[in-house]
Design an enzyme around this catalytic site. Structure first.
Site, short mmCIF file in Angstrom:
data_model
loop_
_atom_site.label_atom_id
_atom_site.label_comp_id
_atom_site.label_asym_id
_atom_site.label_seq_id
_atom_site.Cartn_x
_atom_site.Cartn_y
_atom_site.Cartn_z
N ARG A 96 12.99 -4.50 -8.36
CA ARG A 96 11.55 -4.26 -8.49
C ARG A 96 11.14 -4.26 -9.95
O ARG A 96 11.85 -3.71 -10.80
CB ARG A 96 11.17 -2.88 -7.87
CG ARG A 96 11.68 -2.64 -6.46
CD ARG A 96 10.98 -3.48 -5.42
NE ARG A 96 9.55 -3.30 -5.39
CZ ARG A 96 8.92 -2.34 -4.70
NH1 ARG A 96 9.62 -1.47 -3.99
NH2 ARG A 96 7.60 -2.27 -4.70
N LYS B 173 3.71 6.42 4.35
CA LYS B 173 2.88 5.22 4.33
C LYS B 173 2.47 4.80 5.74
O LYS B 173 1.89 3.73 5.92
CB LYS B 173 3.64 4.07 3.66
CG LYS B 173 4.06 4.37 2.22
CD LYS B 173 4.96 3.27 1.67
CE LYS B 173 5.55 3.65 0.32
NZ LYS B 173 6.56 2.69 -0.13
N PRO C 141 0.84 -1.20 0.00
CA PRO C 141 0.00 0.00 0.00
C PRO C 141 0.88 1.25 0.00
O PRO C 141 1.84 1.34 0.75
CB PRO C 141 -0.78 -0.12 1.31
CG PRO C 141 -0.68 -1.55 1.70
CD PRO C 141 0.63 -2.05 1.16
N GLU C 142 0.55 2.19 -0.89
CA GLU C 142 1.32 3.43 -0.99
C GLU C 142 0.49 4.58 -0.43
O GLU C 142 -0.59 4.36 0.11
CB GLU C 142 1.72 3.68 -2.45
CG GLU C 142 2.49 2.50 -3.04
CD GLU C 142 2.88 2.69 -4.50
OE1 GLU C 142 3.02 3.84 -4.94
OE2 GLU C 142 3.02 1.68 -5.21
#
Ligand SMILES: [Zn+2]
Length: 288
Positions: A278, A58, A2-3
């Site tokens: 990533r 975050k 979650p950002e």
């Protein structure tokens, strides 16, 4: 993970449920998810009244009337669910059936609230954490983490962004955007989307951006994050029906999770590479 938009969405959902409620009891089922002293955590949370639900990067920041706050970081696979009666609000990482039978095997911390509400912290991989901290020490804590500015706050100016690109000129643009000490709250999804929007290759060196390019990227960051918050995030989920539909931004994604598909702008094939471990997607044609 979650950002910023996903955590902000959770925060907004939780405010009406948590504000002015007291925490009757906290049930820590997996002590390793509490950072710092467990006894102090339980003692200072039990019986305290919640006065604010905030966010920094975050991190969710829940402040109490006793001048303590507790932080919640969802990390890779954390999920927060609030339930009162039949009403369920959930956000964070989508966990299949995560909200069906609560608590379940992924539920590690439970806060019981006055008024009948219950807050569950689920986490599949258990990288998430919660931490108690004196409210007056929050700023010091953020400083110790060297957290960068909030991209949607006034402190994140074009001048700041330009100097950031200069100071960290050797870094690749996408990796700079992901660095929480540069700007707080951006992760893999919105870094890729911002680069696409600004037509900038994520592998470019930050120092190589021209002034117009820097301005485009600066505007893209703000625009993408605001749109994502309005759409209630990408991975954020509403489990009211327990089906777990993706957050409203998912259909708006231009490059993230679209490797191999046609670019909406030029119809070239979206490319997917690994950058710093990533997955990174971009259009090789219209991003320079
Ligand atoms: Zn394209």
């Amino acid at each position: 993970m979650p950002e910023l938009p996903e955590v902000e969405t959770i925060r907004r959902q939780l405010v009406p449920e948590l504000k002015s409620r007291s925490i009757k009891k906290v049930d820590v089922r997996l002590p390793k998810m509490v950072r710092g002293r467990l006894a102090a955590y339980k003692k200072n949370i039990s019986g305290s009244k919640i006065i604010n639900v905030g966010r920094r990067g975050k991190l969710l920041v829940i402040s109490m009337a006793n001048n303590y706050s507790f932080l919640i970081h969802l990390k890779m696979t954390g999920q927060i669910i609030h339930r009162r009666g039949q009403k369920t609000k959930a956000g964070g990482h989508p966990i299949k059936d995560g909200a069906v039978n609560l608590p379940n095997k992924y539920t590690h911390i439970i806060w019981y609230l006055s008024g009948g509400g219950v807050l569950y912290f689920n986490d599949i991989r258990q990288f998430g954490f919660t931490k108690l901290i004196k409210t007056e020490e929050l700023e010091n804590f953020y400083n110790d983490l060297k957290l960068g500015p909030e991209p949607l706050k006034k402190q994140f100016t074009m001048d700041f962004f330009k100097s950031l690109l200069r100071r960290r000129g050797g870094m690749k643009v996408k990796q700079l955007l992901l660095d929480q000490t540069a700007i707080a709250g951006i992760g893999n999804i919105y870094a890729a989307e911002a680069c696409f929007d600004a037509r900038i290759m994520p592998t470019r060196r930050a120092g190589s951006l021209s002034s117009p390019e820097a301005l485009k990227l600066y505007r893209a960051i703000k625009k993408i994050l605001i749109k994502a918050i309005v759409a209630q995030g990408t991975s954020s989920q509403n489990y009211v029906d327990a089906h777990g539909n993706p957050g409203g931004y998912f259909p708006k994604l231009k490059v993230y999770s679209r490797g191999g598909q046609a670019c909406f702008r030029c119809h070239s094939k979206i490319k997917s590479i690994k950058l710093g471990g990533r997955t990174t997607t971009f259009c090789p044609q219209c991003q320079k």
